[in-house]
Motif scaffolding. Structure first.
Motif, short mmCIF file in Angstrom:
data_model
loop_
_atom_site.label_atom_id
_atom_site.label_comp_id
_atom_site.label_asym_id
_atom_site.label_seq_id
_atom_site.Cartn_x
_atom_site.Cartn_y
_atom_site.Cartn_z
N VAL A 10 -24.00 60.31 -14.89
CA VAL A 10 -25.39 61.13 -16.44
C VAL A 10 -26.52 60.26 -16.77
O VAL A 10 -27.47 60.97 -16.45
N PRO A 11 -25.96 58.89 -17.15
CA PRO A 11 -27.45 58.30 -18.28
C PRO A 11 -28.39 58.44 -16.40
O PRO A 11 -28.85 57.84 -15.93
N GLY A 12 -30.20 58.50 -17.60
CA GLY A 12 -30.83 58.46 -16.42
C GLY A 12 -31.21 59.57 -15.50
O GLY A 12 -32.23 59.41 -14.98
N THR A 13 -30.08 60.61 -16.00
CA THR A 13 -30.36 62.05 -15.02
C THR A 13 -31.07 62.54 -15.20
O THR A 13 -30.89 63.33 -17.21
N PRO A 14 -31.92 63.32 -15.20
CA PRO A 14 -33.15 64.26 -16.29
C PRO A 14 -32.60 65.51 -15.38
O PRO A 14 -33.56 66.41 -15.65
N MET A 15 -31.59 66.36 -16.82
CA MET A 15 -30.87 67.30 -17.23
C MET A 15 -31.98 68.60 -17.00
O MET A 15 -31.02 69.41 -16.38
N ILE A 69 -33.16 65.95 -1.68
CA ILE A 69 -33.15 65.44 -2.89
C ILE A 69 -32.59 63.88 -2.31
O ILE A 69 -31.66 63.55 -1.76
N ILE A 70 -33.46 63.05 -3.06
CA ILE A 70 -32.84 61.42 -3.13
C ILE A 70 -32.73 60.63 -4.61
O ILE A 70 -33.29 60.72 -5.13
N LYS A 71 -31.11 61.27 -4.58
CA LYS A 71 -30.51 60.92 -5.74
C LYS A 71 -29.67 59.45 -5.36
O LYS A 71 -28.47 60.00 -4.58
N ASN A 72 -29.22 58.11 -6.15
CA ASN A 72 -28.21 57.28 -6.18
C ASN A 72 -26.35 58.10 -5.88
O ASN A 72 -26.31 57.18 -5.18
N ASP A 73 -26.41 59.17 -6.50
CA ASP A 73 -25.39 59.55 -6.88
C ASP A 73 -25.51 61.22 -6.87
O ASP A 73 -26.17 61.67 -7.49
N ALA A 74 -24.71 61.94 -6.26
CA ALA A 74 -24.78 63.88 -6.67
C ALA A 74 -23.78 63.83 -8.09
O ALA A 74 -22.93 65.58 -8.52
N ASN A 75 -23.61 63.02 -9.05
CA ASN A 75 -23.19 63.92 -10.33
C ASN A 75 -21.26 64.31 -10.04
O ASN A 75 -21.37 63.28 -8.76
N GLU A 76 -21.27 65.12 -10.82
CA GLU A 76 -19.92 65.59 -10.58
C GLU A 76 -20.06 66.80 -11.37
O GLU A 76 -21.17 67.63 -11.15
N PRO A 77 -18.89 67.80 -10.20
CA PRO A 77 -18.74 68.80 -9.97
C PRO A 77 -19.39 69.84 -11.72
O PRO A 77 -19.33 69.29 -12.63
N GLY A 78 -20.07 70.13 -11.29
CA GLY A 78 -20.67 70.78 -12.65
C GLY A 78 -21.88 70.84 -13.08
O GLY A 78 -22.60 70.92 -14.23
N MET A 79 -22.00 69.16 -12.85
CA MET A 79 -23.14 68.31 -13.27
C MET A 79 -24.56 68.01 -12.94
O MET A 79 -24.12 67.56 -11.48
N GLY A 80 -25.50 68.07 -13.16
CA GLY A 80 -27.07 67.86 -12.73
C GLY A 80 -27.43 68.14 -11.44
O GLY A 80 -27.52 69.35 -11.44
N VAL A 81 -27.25 67.38 -10.60
CA VAL A 81 -27.59 67.64 -9.11
C VAL A 81 -26.43 67.97 -8.27
O VAL A 81 -26.89 69.37 -7.75
N ASP A 82 -25.45 69.21 -8.48
CA ASP A 82 -24.69 69.56 -8.76
C ASP A 82 -25.17 71.39 -9.04
O ASP A 82 -24.59 72.00 -7.78
N HIS A 83 -25.44 71.71 -9.78
CA HIS A 83 -26.56 72.81 -9.57
C HIS A 83 -27.18 73.41 -8.51
O HIS A 83 -27.29 74.00 -7.97
N LEU A 84 -28.28 72.11 -7.97
CA LEU A 84 -28.83 72.29 -7.01
C LEU A 84 -28.48 72.91 -5.62
O LEU A 84 -28.31 73.68 -5.12
N LEU A 85 -27.09 71.99 -5.55
CA LEU A 85 -26.28 71.90 -4.77
C LEU A 85 -25.38 73.42 -4.34
O LEU A 85 -25.12 74.47 -3.36
#
Lengths: 230, 217
Positions: free
Chosen positions: A30-35, A51-67
């Protein structure tokens, strides 16, 4: 003289993102992810994104919405361990995933933002991460050629900013943000607080505003940014 | 957690010398910190951009912007520093880490480490593991001696995809402390109540035994 004002509406900045674009997204967990920018990209709907990102956040959070919205065709990352949904998409072949050693991802981005076409490193030699990579001899040892990474757009989260786009990060929310903020054709930053020009001391600037194209102030922080209850 | 695992973790904590810069990997290595005195002089590093890791905080006291690489809400201590991911791994690759403690699926007799992928079963990505394993000045492993099915994790050769070659110096298990030497695995200490023969039987490679009964932990 006065520095230009780059403040804009989030939807207008995000509207420049096109199908097929490569998008860097800051954050480590979560820290630093532009939610908020991610939510806007979901609403915008651009598809076939890399998408270039260190991780894919967690289910239902951040980048996971795009997925979940089917907008991502390729993910360049280091670790998906906290997102079983992303691993499922990868295993089903619904997204292509390229894993990088974490510090090498950082250096590839840094090179991309620094006008350098590749970096050489011995990280991963003798492992499957070396497969398919060009090897060159340097200082008497084999090194892998790690091509620089650049993106069409970078989405950045900062703690504080001024209207010119000078950015400051806080705690471990810094992570990939200052690197990605240098490595994209168009850099969109969200900031929790925007202070007047001059209120962010020159010595306290982590990312110089020159790198930033659009700046959005977060009027209030959504629950997306909250401490994760596990 | 079994008492054998607790004793393994407590024993591993003694591997940390005053003044070291140390990265503790996710899982059992992270628990090593519970066995260090609060005034022990050590600098803990986490890949996501912090040196000087303070205690894990409960959710109600957590800082939403302050986690370790495993996602735990940690804190700072006087003298902590934050930095970006490139700087964090510059520290790792340029040899600033005196010690890293990592988990393992397999360790080979020549010190190869496999800890990131089980093809077809577990492939979340390698994160910072390769750089830690390849570049920390000393790499030690904390692992159960055998997997859940009872199969040895210390083997003549790794069968799983490698994290790094020839990187492991020492392995702490719930049965023994074992060094990787030029001649292969060497038994250094045993868990109290475990015989050298039992350790050898649970190891899928020759185990060099000390001439005298080894110390216990």
């Amino acid at each position: 003289m006065k520095l230009p004002d780059k403040r804009c509406r989030i939807d207008q900045a995000i509207a420049t993102i096109r199908d097929g674009d490569t998008v860097m997204i800051g954050g480590f967990g979560v820290p630093g992810t532009p939610m908020t920018l991610i939510r806007a990209l979901v609403a915008h709907g651009a598809r076939d994104l890399t998408i270039i990102k260190n991780d894919a956040n967690e289910p239902g959070m951040g980048v996971d919405h795009l997925l979940r919205n089917g907008q991502v065709s390729r993910l360049i990352t280091t670790h998906l361990g906290l997102n079983s949904h992303a691993i499922g998409l990868m295993n089903a072949g619904d997204i292509r995933v390229e894993f990088n050693a974490q510090g090498i991802l950082a250096e590839r981005i840094r090179a991309g933002g620094s006008g350098i076409c590749a970096v050489l490193s011995d990280i991963g030699i003798g492992t499957e991460l070396a497969q398919g990579k060009q090897v060159v001899e340097m200082a008497g040892k084999p090194h892998l050629v790690e091509p620089a990474l650049r993106a069409d757009v970078a989405l950045i989260h900062a703690d504080r900013a001024d209207p010119f786009g000078n950015l400051a990060y806080v705690a471990t929310a810094r992570n990939f943000n200052p690197l990605m903020a240098m490595a994209a054709r168009c850099v969109i930053a969200e900031a929790e607080t925007v202070v007047p020009l001059g209120a962010l001391a020159a010595d306290a600037v982590h990312t110089a505003g020159v790198f930033v194209d659009h700046l959005a102030e977060l009027k209030e922080l959504s629950g997306d940014y909250a401490v994760v209850q596990r | 957690m079994s008492s054998a695992k607790n004793r393994m973790i407590a024993r591993a904590a003694r591997e940390i010398a005053p003044g070291m810069v140390v990265n503790l990997g996710i899982g059992m290595p992270t628990k090593v910190v519970n066995h260090l005195a609060s005034d022990f002089p050590v600098c803990l590093h986490t890949e996501n951009g912090l040196t000087g890791i303070g205690p894990v905080l409960p959710p109600e006291r957590a800082d939403r912007n302050l986690i370790d690489a495993g996602g735990a809400y940690v804190s700072t201590i006087p003298g902590s520093a934050f930095f970006d991911s490139a700087t964090s791994f510059a520290m790792v690759r340029s040899g600033r880490l005196d010690l890293t403690m990592l988990g393992a699926f397999e360790v080979s007799a020549n010190g190869d480490l496999a800890n990131w992928k089980i093809p077809g079963k577990f492939s979340p990505g390698v994160g910072g593991g390769i750089e830690l394993a390849q570049k920390a000045r000393r790499v030690v492993v904390l692992t159960t001696h055998t997997d859940r099915a009872g199969a040895p994790k210390l083997k003549q050769q790794c069968t799983l995809p490698l994290t790094a070659c020839g990187c492991v110096a020492r392995v702490f298990t719930d049965m023994a402390v074992i060094d990787i030497t030029e001649r292969g695995f060497a038994l250094i200490e045993t868990l109290e109540g475990i015989s050298p023969g039992e350790v050898a039987n649970a190891t899928d490679a020759p185990l060099i035994l000390p001439e005298a009964p080894p110390p216990t932990f």
